[in-house]
Design an enzyme around this catalytic site. Structure first.
Site, PDB file in Angstrom:
ATOM      1  N   GLU A   1      31.688  34.751  37.529  1.00 10.68           N
ATOM      2  CA  GLU A   1      31.143  35.623  37.378  1.00 10.68           C
ATOM      3  C   GLU A   1      30.542  36.467  36.436  1.00 10.68           C
ATOM      4  O   GLU A   1      30.160  36.981  35.463  1.00 10.68           O
ATOM      5  CB  GLU A   1      32.619  36.462  36.817  1.00 10.68           C
ATOM      6  CG  GLU A   1      33.596  36.457  37.791  1.00 10.68           C
ATOM      7  CD  GLU A   1      35.072  37.340  37.276  1.00 10.68           C
ATOM      8  OE1 GLU A   1      35.195  38.119  36.200  1.00 10.68           O
ATOM      9  OE2 GLU A   1      35.972  37.124  38.412  1.00 10.68           O
TER      10      GLU A   1
ATOM     11  N   ASN B   1      31.057  30.850  41.090  1.00  6.64           N
ATOM     12  CA  ASN B   1      31.714  30.677  41.374  1.00  6.64           C
ATOM     13  C   ASN B   1      31.674  33.174  41.292  1.00  6.64           C
ATOM     14  O   ASN B   1      31.728  32.986  39.886  1.00  6.64           O
ATOM     15  CB  ASN B   1      33.501  30.976  41.205  1.00  6.64           C
ATOM     16  CG  ASN B   1      34.346  31.761  42.450  1.00  6.64           C
ATOM     17  OD1 ASN B   1      34.223  31.258  43.215  1.00  6.64           O
ATOM     18  ND2 ASN B   1      35.903  31.749  41.278  1.00  6.64           N
TER      19      ASN B   1
ATOM     20  N   GLU C   1      38.493  32.648  47.005  1.00  5.24           N
ATOM     21  CA  GLU C   1      39.449  33.903  46.702  1.00  5.24           C
ATOM     22  C   GLU C   1      40.296  34.750  47.239  1.00  5.24           C
ATOM     23  O   GLU C   1      40.495  36.237  47.108  1.00  5.24           O
ATOM     24  CB  GLU C   1      39.528  34.536  45.132  1.00  5.24           C
ATOM     25  CG  GLU C   1      39.174  33.728  43.620  1.00  5.24           C
ATOM     26  CD  GLU C   1      38.957  33.780  42.553  1.00  5.24           C
ATOM     27  OE1 GLU C   1      39.007  34.661  42.580  1.00  5.24           O
ATOM     28  OE2 GLU C   1      38.359  33.093  41.774  1.00  5.24           O
TER      29      GLU C   1
ATOM     30  N   HIS D   1      37.842  39.626  46.957  1.00  5.28           N
ATOM     31  CA  HIS D   1      39.194  40.103  47.171  1.00  5.28           C
ATOM     32  C   HIS D   1      38.976  41.237  48.025  1.00  5.28           C
ATOM     33  O   HIS D   1      37.531  42.539  46.996  1.00  5.28           O
ATOM     34  CB  HIS D   1      38.988  40.791  45.018  1.00  5.28           C
ATOM     35  CG  HIS D   1      39.247  39.901  44.673  1.00  5.28           C
ATOM     36  ND1 HIS D   1      40.819  38.838  44.882  1.00  5.28           N
ATOM     37  CD2 HIS D   1      39.044  38.441  44.113  1.00  5.28           C
ATOM     38  CE1 HIS D   1      40.776  37.528  44.322  1.00  5.28           C
ATOM     39  NE2 HIS D   1      39.953  36.803  43.656  1.00  5.28           N
TER      40      HIS D   1
ATOM     41  N   ASP E   1      41.746  37.545  49.347  1.00  7.45           N
ATOM     42  CA  ASP E   1      42.749  38.479  49.220  1.00  7.45           C
ATOM     43  C   ASP E   1      42.524  40.215  50.794  1.00  7.45           C
ATOM     44  O   ASP E   1      41.255  40.590  50.387  1.00  7.45           O
ATOM     45  CB  ASP E   1      43.369  38.965  48.368  1.00  7.45           C
ATOM     46  CG  ASP E   1      43.308  39.357  47.170  1.00  7.45           C
ATOM     47  OD1 ASP E   1      42.282  39.292  47.445  1.00  7.45           O
ATOM     48  OD2 ASP E   1      44.187  38.921  46.221  1.00  7.45           O
TER      49      ASP E   1
END
Ligand code: XIL
Length: 350
Positions: free
Chosen positions: A161, A202, A269, A238, A271
């Protein structure tokens, strides 16, 4: 001393040969093939974030994680505040247990994460150091942590990030005290500490099109041009079950441009959160999104990593991070497969 059973070598071989036949008997036939085995047939490693508290207290969690998933990412246990709580103290106890569990279950480990603006200890965020000291602290951290797990980590999220939504380097302790060079310093230190681990940048919101995606692409291109050791870019993913952002073709395009400069792309990651209460329609939208992004990864020659940020709704960061949302994962709170699990399974079986 207990006498050894009198079993001849030939008999032992017969027993070994029979094992596969027994395994496909009626009892096993009822049990679906694990996701990790289906994914492996496509050269994809399907994984999940794992948290040690659940792993140690919940037998079902322990069983299903290893059965279904081929990789785990420590959800918090390798973050700076846990693993490096004081300047001269490293504490690997929690992360070591996750790595040992992964080894026992034949799973890969994604190391997460070495340089981030969150979950840093106070001694670091409130520290008053010279620039040279900041560099020494960063390099020592990476050298020590990556070195500790040398040979045991498939992929490291080296920098997490670093970019803001507008496509500028985010204002973090690292940028402020070291300058933009912190990114390249981090990758070089990680490569030196474990030459076999794949090294990833990432981020979120940068896996499709837009200012941030372009800025991340430009940054990693420049790293590649300058010979900085980076192997891939991870997209956190996400998402929300109502918005398709980025949509499949956008993500495929972004993976393709990374491929063109020799970088891998990973979903690190994923979801897909749902506004509560959950409706059957939203579970279907969620299933479609999981399947679509898995398909994008399967179709991209440079994507072999599909990691979900958890696997059971019983343990997920979503309800806390996004109040009013939940049910973001592929098994429900009782570990039963949701439509998303079926969709992933069908995508892998197709
Ligand atoms: C989250 C964890 O899931 C939570 O348990 C923790 O409280 C906060 O961090 N992006 C990342 C992950 O890279 O490390 C974050 O994990 C989720 C967002």
């Amino acid at each position: 001393m207990t006498p050894r059973p009198a079993i001849s070598r030939a008999a032992a071989l017969v027993v070994i040969a029979l094992v596969p036949l027994v395994a496909v008997g009626p009892a096993a036939a009822a049990r679906p093939v694990p996701l990790r085995a289906l994914a492996a047939e496509h050269g994809i490693t399907i994984g999940s974030a794992a948290n040690l508290a659940a792993l140690t207290t919940d037998r079902r969690y322990r069983t299903q994680l290893g059965q279904q998933l081929g990789s785990l990412t420590p959800e918090n246990e390798m973050k700076w505040d846990t693993i490096h709580p004081a300047r001269d103290t490293y504490d690997f106890t929690q992360a070591d247990r996750l790595v040992a569990y992964a080894r026992r279950n034949g799973m890969q480990v994604r190391g997460h994460t070495l340089v981030w603006q969150n979950q840093n200890p106070g001694w670091l965020t409130n520290g008053t150091f010279t620039r040279d000291e900041w560099i020494a602290i960063l390099v020592d951290h990476i050298t020590t942590v990556v070195g500790h797990y040398r040979g045991q980590i498939a992929q490291w999220d080296v920098v997490n990030e670093a970019m803001d939504a507008a496509g500028n380097l985010r204002d973090t302790i690292w940028l402020r005290h070291i300058g933009p060079e912190y990114i390249e310093l981090a990758f070089r230190a990680a490569r030196a500490a474990d030459p076999d681990a794949e090294l990833y940048y990432n981020d979120f919101g940068a896996g499709g099109v837009g200012a941030k995606a372009d800025a991340v692409y430009d940054m990693v291109s420049s790293l590649v041009d300058r010979g900085v050791p980076i192997d891939g870019v991870g997209t956190q993913a996400h998402w929300s079950a109502v918005a398709c952002s980025p949509c499949g073709p956008n993500m495929a395009g972004n993976m393709a441009r990374l491929d063109a400069i020799g970088l891998d792309a990973a979903i690190t990651e994923i979801d897909v959160r749902i506004a509560l209460p959950v409706s059957p329609e939203e579970l279907d939208v969620q299933a479609d999104l999981y399947a679509m992004f898995l398909r994008v990864c399967m179709d991209a020659p440079n994507c072999d990593t599909f990691t979900m940020w958890g696997f059971t709704d019983r343990y997920s960061w979503v309800p806390q991070a996004f109040p009013g949302f939940g049910a973001a994962l592929i098994y429900d709170e009782a570990y039963a497969p949701k439509p998303a699990e079926t969709a992933i399974r069908q995508t892998l079986e197709a």
